[in-house]
Design a protein around this motif. Structure first.
Motif, PDB file in Angstrom:
ATOM      1  N   ASP A 202      -3.287  -7.418  -0.343  1.00  0.00           N
ATOM      2  CA  ASP A 202      -4.690  -7.770   0.106  1.00  0.00           C
ATOM      3  C   ASP A 202      -5.363  -6.277  -0.142  1.00  0.00           C
ATOM      4  OD1 ASP A 202      -7.109  -7.526   1.820  1.00  0.00           O
ATOM      5  OD2 ASP A 202      -6.802  -9.644   1.623  1.00  0.00           O
ATOM      6  N   LEU A 203      -6.462  -6.179  -1.029  1.00  0.00           N
ATOM      7  CA  LEU A 203      -7.059  -5.246  -1.483  1.00  0.00           C
ATOM      8  C   LEU A 203      -7.680  -4.606  -0.258  1.00  0.00           C
ATOM      9  CD1 LEU A 203      -8.549  -3.126  -3.585  1.00  0.00           C
ATOM     10  CD2 LEU A 203     -10.613  -4.977  -3.492  1.00  0.00           C
ATOM     11  N   ILE A 204      -8.269  -5.014   0.847  1.00  0.00           N
ATOM     12  CA  ILE A 204      -8.804  -4.570   2.105  1.00  0.00           C
ATOM     13  C   ILE A 204      -7.535  -3.746   2.799  1.00  0.00           C
ATOM     14  CG2 ILE A 204     -10.195  -4.582   4.031  1.00  0.00           C
ATOM     15  CD1 ILE A 204     -11.326  -5.554   1.298  1.00  0.00           C
ATOM     16  N   VAL A 205      -6.516  -4.580   2.915  1.00  0.00           N
ATOM     17  CA  VAL A 205      -5.343  -3.854   3.377  1.00  0.00           C
ATOM     18  C   VAL A 205      -4.977  -2.389   2.651  1.00  0.00           C
ATOM     19  CG1 VAL A 205      -2.959  -3.922   4.299  1.00  0.00           C
ATOM     20  CG2 VAL A 205      -4.504  -5.788   4.291  1.00  0.00           C
ATOM     21  N   VAL A 206      -4.968  -2.407   1.466  1.00  0.00           N
ATOM     22  CA  VAL A 206      -4.686  -1.300   0.683  1.00  0.00           C
ATOM     23  C   VAL A 206      -5.804  -0.121   0.975  1.00  0.00           C
ATOM     24  CG1 VAL A 206      -4.185  -0.483  -1.489  1.00  0.00           C
ATOM     25  CG2 VAL A 206      -3.323  -2.532  -0.797  1.00  0.00           C
ATOM     26  N   LEU A 207      -6.793  -0.780   0.696  1.00  0.00           N
ATOM     27  CA  LEU A 207      -7.947   0.138   1.066  1.00  0.00           C
ATOM     28  C   LEU A 207      -7.978   1.098   2.345  1.00  0.00           C
ATOM     29  CD1 LEU A 207     -10.929  -1.732  -0.292  1.00  0.00           C
ATOM     30  CD2 LEU A 207     -10.263   0.548  -1.354  1.00  0.00           C
ATOM     31  N   LEU A 208      -7.865   0.225   3.380  1.00  0.00           N
ATOM     32  CA  LEU A 208      -7.714   0.763   4.800  1.00  0.00           C
ATOM     33  C   LEU A 208      -6.471   1.842   4.769  1.00  0.00           C
ATOM     34  CD1 LEU A 208      -8.501  -2.355   6.903  1.00  0.00           C
ATOM     35  CD2 LEU A 208      -9.737   0.111   7.038  1.00  0.00           C
ATOM     36  N   GLY A 209      -5.749   1.371   4.053  1.00  0.00           N
ATOM     37  CA  GLY A 209      -4.315   2.520   4.246  1.00  0.00           C
ATOM     38  C   GLY A 209      -4.598   3.742   3.435  1.00  0.00           C
TER      39      GLY A 209
END
Length: 497
Positions: A202-209
């Motif tokens: 998920d893009l949001i999970v990657v972004l937050l990481g």
């Protein structure tokens, strides 16, 4: 006129006005805290905006995006520490003025230049919108495919001295987007019989990481160095009057910001660099640059604040984000089934007009807030870094878990947080990974849609728009390799015999 009144009616809603206020004030505070920055804040807030209406969520995120650059000038000028990375050039002349006892003048010039750059950028966005609406329908699948490819190439070549690493990171991002169940034939790609990989990354999970967790790790392992800024005295309104004596610098720098914002993969850093260099070359006192030149400070701040509104042009017209923050905002559109691109200008013009008004008002609210609260904001500069890191860590995991109530998302986020931390320690860029994920998905979709009309590879560029973009790609690559050869020859000639 009907569209304008409809947009005005939306703007005066309580939730939109509250998002404007929170985005503007919150963005300034976030920008004033060294080590946080808008990318971290937007990544943390992104899951919360999915429950909001699109205009409310985007207003909040755009407010933080634009306002953080205003706030980032405060520590850059007063303690020689940029609040956000794009305020790095502000330290050259801003802090020099502070050492000369002119901190109030420096802040006033920075606020005024930022305001002018932001307003000019919004005006350009509004002025260009009718032309975008006419040109955008001409873009077919092959044209958008070429535009996305241009974005990928510009992302790579914009990282001078790190082009190979940036290229590898872009392809890594594109690879991440291919993992999981593809949507056409429903085949599993790179899942290795792991059920948790079927839905992909998920893009949001990657972004937050990559952005939030990695920054939390940086702050947690760093030292808490006490910082304190002296109170600012003087009239902060005086900078606007002085700004009018440097109209050429403001106009050229804001123009650079607008152009660099429109071009995918370029952004604030090159806009600042070109603006600062041009201002120095055209100045009657170039020797003052880096030693307290008001022209240098104006060039830096007006250029970086002209980028946010301009960066919305390729996002709204083509659905192609120009950098990481607009890539985050793209997910807000998608979650509400609003597809940026040519059709948006015909189907929802009132939505776009409301967005333009919000961008304009954000700059007004930020300027008004800064004029009356600068000395109060100095307290946030002294917040310990480890405390901030712990807060970011907790908020990041809460945001990730709230997406799908899945522990596996938290684990994936932690892994990408470590990857981001390692890349930061190696001084490698994070943005190419994000843009690789977003642009890679766009390229795959448009490539599939184009195949029905493709007989030979030349058919990808046989349309006027795709052919023009392909010519720009060739020119950009040739110019990049020529610059590399010149730099190589210069290094050879400078070596002692």
């Amino acid at each position: 006129m009907e569209i304008f009144l409809s947009a005005l009616d939306t703007l005066w809603r309580v939730d939109v006005l509250l998002a404007l206020l929170v985005g503007a004030v919150g963005g300034v505070i976030i920008g004033a805290i060294p080590g946080v920055g808008p990318a971290v804040a937007i990544a943390i807030l992104l899951p919360a905006t999915f429950a909001m209406e699109p205009i409310v969520g985007l207003t909040l995120l755009l407010g933080i995006y634009g306002a953080s650059m205003y706030g980032g000038a405060i520590p850059a000028i007063l303690i020689n520490t940029p609040g956000t990375p794009v305020n790095a050039l502000t330290t050259y002349d801003g802090h020099a003025l502070t050492r000369q006892g002119q901190a109030g003048r420096a802040l006033s010039l920075a606020y005024s230049a930022s305001f002018c750059g932001g307003i000019i950028s919004v005006i350009c966005l509004i002025t260009l919108s009718p032309y975008i609406a006419k040109v955008a329908p001409l873009f077919g699948s092959r044209d958008i495919l070429m535009a996305a490819l241009l974005g990928v190439i510009l992302v790579v070549i914009a990282h001078r001295g790190q082009t190979f690493a940036a290229g590898m990171l872009v392809f890594f991002g594109m690879f991440l987007d291919t993992v999981g169940m593809e949507s056409v034939r429903y085949t599993k790609r790179f899942t290795y019989d792991q059920a948790w990989l079927i839905s992909g990354f998920d893009l949001i999970v990657v972004l937050l990481g990559l952005f939030a967790l990695s920054q939390a790790f940086v702050l947690l392992v760093g030292r808490d160095t006490p910082t304190r800024a002296e109170s600012v005295s003087g009239r902060l309104f005086s900078g606007m009057k002085e700004l009018f004596r440097h109209k050429r610098v403001v106009g050229c720098s804001s123009g650079f910001g607008v152009v660099m914002g429109i071009i995918p993969g370029v952004g604030e850093f090159l806009a600042q660099f070109f603006s600062y260099t041009l201002a120095q070359n055209l100045s009657r006192e170039p020797q003052l640059f880096g030693k307290g030149s008001p022209e240098g400070l104006i060039a830096s701040e007006s250029a970086n604040n002209a980028v946010p509104a301009a960066a919305m042009i390729p996002l709204l017209a083509l659905g192609i984000p120009g950098e990481a923050l607009t890539a985050m905002m793209l997910s807000v559109f998608y979650i509400h089934s609003i597809i940026p691109g040519p059709a948006l200008f015909q189907t929802q013009p009132d939505f776009l007009v409301t967005l333009y008004m919000c961008l304009f008002l954000v700059n007004v609210l930020v300027l008004a807030f800064l004029m009356v609260s600068t000395n109060t904001l100095l307290k946030v500069i002294a917040i310990p870094g480890r405390f901030l890191g712990a807060c970011i860590l907790v908020l990041s995991f809460v945001g990730v878990y709230s997406l799908r109530n899945a522990i596996v998302d938290c684990a994936v986020c932690a892994v990408f947080g470590l990857i981001g931390y390692i890349l930061k320690r190696l001084k490698l860029p994070l943005v190419p990974i994000v843009l690789g994920m977003v642009l890679g998905g766009i390229m795959e979709q448009r490539f599939r849609a184009s195949l029905a009309r493709i007989e030979t590879p030349l058919d990808f560029i046989n349309r006027p728009v795709s052919g023009t973009i392909f010519a720009i790609i060739v020119i950009a690559l040739v110019a990049h390799f020529v610059a590399l050869l010149r730099a190589r020859n210069t290094r050879r000639q400078s070596r002692p015999m």
